[in-house]
Design an enzyme around this catalytic site. Structure first.
Site, PDB file in Angstrom:
ATOM      1  N   LYS A 130     -44.298 -18.221  -5.263  1.00  0.00           N
ATOM      2  CA  LYS A 130     -45.382 -17.708  -6.111  1.00  0.00           C
ATOM      3  C   LYS A 130     -46.625 -18.531  -5.830  1.00  0.00           C
ATOM      4  O   LYS A 130     -46.522 -19.698  -5.432  1.00  0.00           O
ATOM      5  CB  LYS A 130     -44.999 -17.869  -7.589  1.00  0.00           C
ATOM      6  CG  LYS A 130     -45.788 -16.977  -8.522  1.00  0.00           C
ATOM      7  CD  LYS A 130     -45.177 -15.599  -8.656  1.00  0.00           C
ATOM      8  CE  LYS A 130     -46.069 -14.675  -9.462  1.00  0.00           C
ATOM      9  NZ  LYS A 130     -45.433 -13.401  -9.773  1.00  0.00           N
ATOM     10  N   ASP A 170     -50.312  -9.978  -8.549  1.00  0.00           N
ATOM     11  CA  ASP A 170     -49.786 -10.321  -9.879  1.00  0.00           C
ATOM     12  C   ASP A 170     -50.991 -10.234 -10.816  1.00  0.00           C
ATOM     13  O   ASP A 170     -51.969  -9.548 -10.479  1.00  0.00           O
ATOM     14  CB  ASP A 170     -49.167 -11.734  -9.874  1.00  0.00           C
ATOM     15  CG  ASP A 170     -48.383 -12.050 -11.149  1.00  0.00           C
ATOM     16  OD1 ASP A 170     -47.277 -11.506 -11.324  1.00  0.00           O
ATOM     17  OD2 ASP A 170     -48.868 -12.838 -11.987  1.00  0.00           O
TER      18      ASP A 170
HETATM   19  P1  NDP Z   1     -52.570  -7.123 -14.760  1.00  0.00           P
HETATM   20  O1  NDP Z   1     -53.556  -8.174 -14.400  1.00  0.00           O
HETATM   21  O2  NDP Z   1     -52.664  -5.772 -14.177  1.00  0.00           O
HETATM   22  O3  NDP Z   1     -52.519  -6.957 -16.361  1.00  0.00           O
HETATM   23  C1  NDP Z   1     -52.251  -8.036 -17.209  1.00  0.00           C
HETATM   24  C2  NDP Z   1     -52.328  -7.559 -18.646  1.00  0.00           C
HETATM   25  O4  NDP Z   1     -51.848  -8.589 -19.508  1.00  0.00           O
HETATM   26  C3  NDP Z   1     -53.747  -7.253 -19.090  1.00  0.00           C
HETATM   27  O5  NDP Z   1     -53.706  -6.249 -20.058  1.00  0.00           O
HETATM   28  C4  NDP Z   1     -54.179  -8.592 -19.700  1.00  0.00           C
HETATM   29  O6  NDP Z   1     -55.227  -8.482 -20.652  1.00  0.00           O
HETATM   30  C5  NDP Z   1     -52.899  -9.007 -20.392  1.00  0.00           C
HETATM   31  N1  NDP Z   1     -52.875 -10.457 -20.547  1.00  0.00           N
HETATM   32  C6  NDP Z   1     -53.008 -11.393 -19.576  1.00  0.00           C
HETATM   33  N2  NDP Z   1     -52.962 -12.622 -20.111  1.00  0.00           N
HETATM   34  C7  NDP Z   1     -52.810 -12.441 -21.440  1.00  0.00           C
HETATM   35  C8  NDP Z   1     -52.693 -13.324 -22.538  1.00  0.00           C
HETATM   36  N3  NDP Z   1     -52.719 -14.651 -22.365  1.00  0.00           N
HETATM   37  N4  NDP Z   1     -52.513 -12.780 -23.778  1.00  0.00           N
HETATM   38  C9  NDP Z   1     -52.477 -11.438 -23.953  1.00  0.00           C
HETATM   39  N5  NDP Z   1     -52.585 -10.548 -22.939  1.00  0.00           N
HETATM   40  C10 NDP Z   1     -52.741 -11.050 -21.718  1.00  0.00           C
HETATM   41  O7  NDP Z   1     -51.142  -7.792 -14.453  1.00  0.00           O
HETATM   42  P2  NDP Z   1     -49.744  -7.079 -14.217  1.00  0.00           P
HETATM   43  O8  NDP Z   1     -49.624  -5.882 -15.072  1.00  0.00           O
HETATM   44  O9  NDP Z   1     -49.538  -6.955 -12.755  1.00  0.00           O
HETATM   45  O10 NDP Z   1     -48.737  -8.209 -14.718  1.00  0.00           O
HETATM   46  C11 NDP Z   1     -48.272  -8.300 -16.083  1.00  0.00           C
HETATM   47  C12 NDP Z   1     -47.004  -9.142 -16.136  1.00  0.00           C
HETATM   48  O11 NDP Z   1     -45.994  -8.533 -15.309  1.00  0.00           O
HETATM   49  C13 NDP Z   1     -47.132 -10.573 -15.631  1.00  0.00           C
HETATM   50  O12 NDP Z   1     -46.241 -11.395 -16.368  1.00  0.00           O
HETATM   51  C14 NDP Z   1     -46.638 -10.485 -14.194  1.00  0.00           C
HETATM   52  O13 NDP Z   1     -46.163 -11.720 -13.700  1.00  0.00           O
HETATM   53  C15 NDP Z   1     -45.506  -9.487 -14.370  1.00  0.00           C
HETATM   54  N6  NDP Z   1     -45.065  -8.808 -13.161  1.00  0.00           N
HETATM   55  C16 NDP Z   1     -45.954  -8.063 -12.414  1.00  0.00           C
HETATM   56  C17 NDP Z   1     -45.507  -7.420 -11.275  1.00  0.00           C
HETATM   57  C18 NDP Z   1     -46.394  -6.489 -10.508  1.00  0.00           C
HETATM   58  O14 NDP Z   1     -45.863  -5.779  -9.638  1.00  0.00           O
HETATM   59  N7  NDP Z   1     -47.678  -6.403 -10.777  1.00  0.00           N
HETATM   60  C19 NDP Z   1     -44.121  -7.597 -10.785  1.00  0.00           C
HETATM   61  C20 NDP Z   1     -43.257  -8.304 -11.692  1.00  0.00           C
HETATM   62  C21 NDP Z   1     -43.748  -8.915 -12.808  1.00  0.00           C
HETATM   63  P3  NDP Z   1     -56.731  -8.896 -20.245  1.00  0.00           P
HETATM   64  O15 NDP Z   1     -57.272  -7.731 -19.482  1.00  0.00           O
HETATM   65  O16 NDP Z   1     -57.404  -9.144 -21.545  1.00  0.00           O
HETATM   66  O17 NDP Z   1     -56.627 -10.152 -19.422  1.00  0.00           O
END
Ligand code: NDP
Length: 451
Positions: A130, A170
């Site tokens: 990562k 991510d």
């Molecule tokens: P994105 O950047 O597309 O979206 C992240 C989302 O989470 C946004 O809505 C963001 O809100 C919110 N968020 C981030 N930090 C916080 C926080 N501290 N408190 C509340 N909300 C928060 O990321 P992904 O959808 O790709 O990833 C989401 C999760 O899924 C992560 O844990 C990632 O590691 C996991 N994941 C992702 C994969 C992928 O293929 N993309 C694969 C496997 C796991 P805001 O816009 O306000 O920041």
């Protein structure tokens, strides 16, 4: 005491804490796995004497580097970048890149550790890694993001490669950022190779990669519900996040007849009692991803919904819950509330969204609870399929990939049952995922001797 003598779980965790001071997320992730693995290893002398768990919990290497870039006003900005290469016993390191101000070495070490088990569970030959930076993409212009990505890759390129380490996206890193980084890699090395996944379809990407994590988390949920003779038809779902994983999880729930009640971002959550249908999901995708807006603006577009500033959605009664935002967003008290309100199943789209108290609460209540390393593995699985397509210099059809994703999620579900069936109709998915992932990596490590 010889170092090969047995220590108990507490002794092991004391050592992990001592060696990793000020790294609470990493210690938490190791603890969650160690709780199950110690029990599993009890009668397996070789794993003990070869110190396998201790070796997996020590990354192969952690590379830390300076990332300098110039903002639009001509100021020089300095960020820190990392790549954690945790374990490559079963394949090249593989795992996303995160750009978010909360990124630290501890966060990336926890993610790389989890990724090792998750990748093993997919059945594909991928090790765990990562990377990322404390760079905050919010409020930055596209040119600033491009310059940052180029500077980041100017250092990262020497540590990665199609058979060495293959990063992906991510939080904060989507198709656009992958494009900027791939462009810089290609420019520096003059090498068009499958060194990143999540690429655009015109330049080596795979169909359904974007949707795969969210869809996969819902396929896993379906598998869990099926063990109780149930499905998603008519079920209410509470989802956190509004990014890639959350919106695609919502989409699949709707396609399968469920009703999505909430989405969120770091500002709070929206509750739409009418349900967030495909049209509304499309609005969120455009608003959050393309316009970089805030979820609170949803209530202006859809006035029957309410916005709850600074809150998480776990108090909204539901049949199923999918935490899809970030780590430690669902705490012990939230878990108790969900259970008390009759939530029957939780499928994690995010990585480690539930804290240890919450995990223990779900386990004690014996509800259907899938840890991210099992339920969100669909994204990395399709990344693995993207690597295969790149090696073959071919692109597979959407139907083939959809079927492979479904099969992989069912395969992970079966592995969880194999090692997590506690009898009496209860499956401990955390235990099942931990043991199945660990065993595969551990057995490969045994074959390699002391390295
Ligand atoms: P994105 O950047 O597309 O979206 C992240 C989302 O989470 C946004 O809505 C963001 O809100 C919110 N968020 C981030 N930090 C916080 C926080 N501290 N408190 C509340 N909300 C928060 O990321 P992904 O959808 O790709 O990833 C989401 C999760 O899924 C992560 O844990 C990632 O590691 C996991 N994941 C992702 C994969 C992928 O293929 N993309 C694969 C496997 C796991 P805001 O816009 O306000 O920041």
């Amino acid at each position: 005491m010889a170092v090969t003598d047995h220590v108990d779980l507490n002794g092991f965790m004391e050592g992990v804490k001592k060696r990793n001071p000020h790294q609470p997320e990493f210690v938490q992730a190791v603890q969650e796995v160690a709780e199950d693995i110690f029990e599993f290893m009890e009668d397996k002398e070789e794993y003990h004497s070869q110190q396998i768990l201790r070796r997996i919990a020590e990354p192969d290497r952690v590379v830390s580097f300076r990332v300098c870039w110039e903002d639009d006003a001509g100021n020089i900005r300095v960020q820190r970048g990392w790549r954690v290469q945790n374990n490559n016993a079963i394949g090249p390191y593989k795992g996303g890149i995160r750009f978010h101000p909360s990124v630290t070495e501890s966060v990336l070490k926890f993610l790389a550790f989890e990724q090792t088990f998750k990748n093993a569970l997919t059945g594909l030959p991928m090790g765990g890694g990562k990377g990322g930076s404390n760079f905050n993409p919010k409020g930055k212009s596209v040119r600033e993001i491009m310059r940052f990505c180029q500077s980041f890759m100017t250092e990262l390129y020497r540590h990665i490669g199609a058979d060495i380490d293959v990063p992906a996206g991510d939080i904060g890193v989507g198709g656009r950022e992958i494009g900027f980084m791939f462009g810089q890699y290609k420019r520096i090395t003059n090498n068009f190779t499958g060194v990143l996944t999540g690429k655009g379809l015109e330049w080596g990407g795979s169909l359904i990669r974007t949707e795969a994590t969210g869809y996969g988390a819902v396929y896993f949920l379906e598998n869990m519900l099926a063990t109780k003779g149930e499905n998603l038809e008519g079920k209410t779902a509470v989802i956190s996040g509004s990014g890639n994983v959350a919106t695609h999880a919502a989409e699949k729930i709707v396609q399968l007849g469920g009703k999505v009640l909430t989405l969120s971002d770091s500002g709070g959550f929206i509750h739409d009692p009418d349900g967030i249908d495909q049209e509304k999901i499309d609005w969120v995708k455009t608003h959050k991803t393309h316009r970089r807006g805030r979820i609170e603006e949803y209530v202006e577009a859809f006035p029957k919904a309410t916005f709850h500033a600074g809150k998480t959605p776990w108090g909204v009664p539901c049949d199923v819950a999918l935490p899809c935002a970030t780590q430690n967003e669902l705490l012990g008290e939230d878990a108790k509330t969900l259970v008390a309100n009759g939530c029957r199943a939780v499928s994690e789209g995010a990585n480690m969204p539930t804290d240890l108290d919450g995990v223990h609460t779900f386990k004690a209540a014996k509800i259907l609870y899938a840890p991210g390393k099992a339920s969100n593995a669909g994204g990395v699985a399709v990344s693995g399929l993207e690597m295969s397509q790149n090696s073959e210099r071919r692109s597979w059809k959407e139907e083939e990939l959809q079927q492979m994703l479904k099969d992989i999620m069912s395969g992970i579900h079966n592995s969880c049952i194999r090692y997590g069936d506690q009898g009496g109709g209860y499956i401990d998915y955390v235990k099942g995922a931990n043991i199945a992932g660990f065993k595969k990596v551990a057995d490969a490590m045994l074959a390699f001797g002391v390295v």
